[in-house]
Write a protein that holds these residues in place. Structure first.
Motif, mmCIF file in Angstrom:
data_model
loop_
_atom_site.group_PDB
_atom_site.id
_atom_site.type_symbol
_atom_site.label_atom_id
_atom_site.label_comp_id
_atom_site.label_asym_id
_atom_site.label_seq_id
_atom_site.Cartn_x
_atom_site.Cartn_y
_atom_site.Cartn_z
ATOM 1 N N VAL A 163 0.553 -1.147 0.127
ATOM 2 C CA VAL A 163 0.029 0.266 0.044
ATOM 3 C C VAL A 163 0.897 1.261 0.024
ATOM 4 N N PHE A 164 0.502 2.255 -0.933
ATOM 5 C CA PHE A 164 1.428 3.688 -0.950
ATOM 6 C C PHE A 164 1.639 3.899 0.608
ATOM 7 N N LYS A 165 0.336 4.247 1.391
ATOM 8 C CA LYS A 165 0.715 4.833 2.794
ATOM 9 C C LYS A 165 1.585 3.932 3.505
ATOM 10 N N VAL A 166 1.951 2.685 3.292
ATOM 11 C CA VAL A 166 2.721 2.041 4.176
ATOM 12 C C VAL A 166 4.367 2.486 3.574
ATOM 13 N N ILE A 167 4.359 2.329 2.316
ATOM 14 C CA ILE A 167 5.906 2.948 1.603
ATOM 15 C C ILE A 167 6.124 4.331 2.150
ATOM 16 N N LYS A 168 5.239 5.322 2.196
ATOM 17 C CA LYS A 168 5.483 6.643 2.508
ATOM 18 C C LYS A 168 5.989 6.550 3.901
ATOM 19 N N LYS A 169 5.329 6.023 4.818
ATOM 20 C CA LYS A 169 5.786 5.621 6.235
ATOM 21 C C LYS A 169 6.982 5.155 6.408
ATOM 22 N N ARG A 170 7.407 3.992 5.578
ATOM 23 C CA ARG A 170 8.774 3.751 5.808
ATOM 24 C C ARG A 170 9.994 4.519 5.333
ATOM 25 N N ILE A 171 9.517 5.146 4.011
ATOM 26 C CA ILE A 171 10.331 6.228 3.748
ATOM 27 C C ILE A 171 10.598 7.391 4.820
ATOM 28 N N GLU A 172 9.831 7.699 5.343
ATOM 29 C CA GLU A 172 9.979 8.676 6.524
ATOM 30 C C GLU A 172 10.606 8.359 7.657
ATOM 31 N N ASP A 173 10.494 7.023 8.152
ATOM 32 C CA ASP A 173 11.324 6.159 9.013
ATOM 33 C C ASP A 173 12.563 6.008 8.713
ATOM 34 N N LEU A 174 12.829 5.820 7.319
ATOM 35 C CA LEU A 174 14.381 5.734 6.860
ATOM 36 C C LEU A 174 15.183 7.269 7.029
ATOM 37 N N ILE A 175 14.152 8.126 6.491
ATOM 38 C CA ILE A 175 14.833 9.660 6.670
ATOM 39 C C ILE A 175 15.282 9.911 8.303
ATOM 40 N N THR A 176 14.135 9.671 9.273
ATOM 41 C CA THR A 176 14.580 9.875 10.571
ATOM 42 C C THR A 176 15.673 8.729 11.108
ATOM 43 N N ARG A 177 15.867 7.559 10.711
ATOM 44 C CA ARG A 177 16.922 6.621 11.101
ATOM 45 C C ARG A 177 18.498 7.176 10.399
ATOM 46 N N GLY A 178 18.338 7.924 9.354
ATOM 47 C CA GLY A 178 19.594 8.420 8.785
ATOM 48 C C GLY A 178 20.102 7.749 7.620
ATOM 49 N N TYR A 179 19.173 6.787 7.044
ATOM 50 C CA TYR A 179 19.553 6.116 5.804
ATOM 51 C C TYR A 179 19.369 6.919 4.662
ATOM 52 N N LEU A 180 18.163 7.886 4.560
ATOM 53 C CA LEU A 180 18.123 8.937 3.549
ATOM 54 C C LEU A 180 17.802 10.332 4.037
ATOM 55 N N GLU A 181 17.987 11.165 3.017
ATOM 56 C CA GLU A 181 17.647 12.597 3.455
ATOM 57 C C GLU A 181 17.105 13.338 2.079
ATOM 58 N N ARG A 182 16.332 14.313 2.425
ATOM 59 C CA ARG A 182 15.651 15.117 1.449
ATOM 60 C C ARG A 182 16.641 15.972 0.933
ATOM 61 N N ASP A 183 16.824 16.281 -0.503
ATOM 62 C CA ASP A 183 17.559 17.242 -0.833
ATOM 63 C C ASP A 183 17.314 18.768 -0.315
ATOM 64 N N LYS A 184 18.257 19.440 -0.009
ATOM 65 C CA LYS A 184 18.052 20.732 0.597
ATOM 66 C C LYS A 184 17.394 21.725 -0.506
ATOM 67 N N GLU A 185 17.739 21.706 -1.593
ATOM 68 C CA GLU A 185 17.186 22.495 -2.915
ATOM 69 C C GLU A 185 15.707 22.053 -3.406
ATOM 70 N N ASP A 186 15.547 20.489 -3.416
ATOM 71 C CA ASP A 186 14.392 20.035 -3.863
ATOM 72 C C ASP A 186 14.146 18.972 -2.955
ATOM 73 N N PRO A 187 12.856 19.291 -2.193
ATOM 74 C CA PRO A 187 12.529 18.270 -1.212
ATOM 75 C C PRO A 187 11.887 17.047 -1.767
ATOM 76 N N ASN A 188 11.440 17.122 -3.123
ATOM 77 C CA ASN A 188 11.154 15.795 -3.661
ATOM 78 C C ASN A 188 12.021 14.921 -4.145
#
Length: 87
Positions: A56-81
């Motif tokens: 489900v899309f909602k689950v993927i989005k939640k997992r992406i946010e969790d990986l950002i929180t845990r330091g595996y991913l980061e949002r680009d400073k110029e383009d948050p997408n």
């Protein structure tokens, strides 16, 4: 042959275990994709995950946010997408 019903506590525990396994699988898939691509658009990452695993899309989005929180991913400073994989 009738399958015996599990007590409510056992059923709840089983559902929680399955959800936990699903989260680990989605996390691993996201990290694998980002490790290969290094930089990827947020929506494109969601689409690739859905194509690979069909969750489900909602689950993927939640997992992406969790990986950002845990330091595996980061949002680009110029383009948050855009997401960046952090080695």
């Amino acid at each position: 042959m009738q399958i015996p019903l599990l007590p409510k506590d056992e059923k709840k525990k089983e559902i929680e275990d399955v959800d936990q396994d699903r989260r680990f699988t989605i996390d691993a898939s996201i990290v694998r994709i980002m490790k290969f691509r290094k930089v990827h658009g947020y929506q494109q990452l969601v689409v690739v995950c859905v194509e690979q695993m069909n969750p489900v899309f909602k689950v993927i989005k939640k997992r992406i946010e969790d990986l950002i929180t845990r330091g595996y991913l980061e949002r680009d400073k110029e383009d948050p997408n855009l997401l960046r994989y952090l080695a």
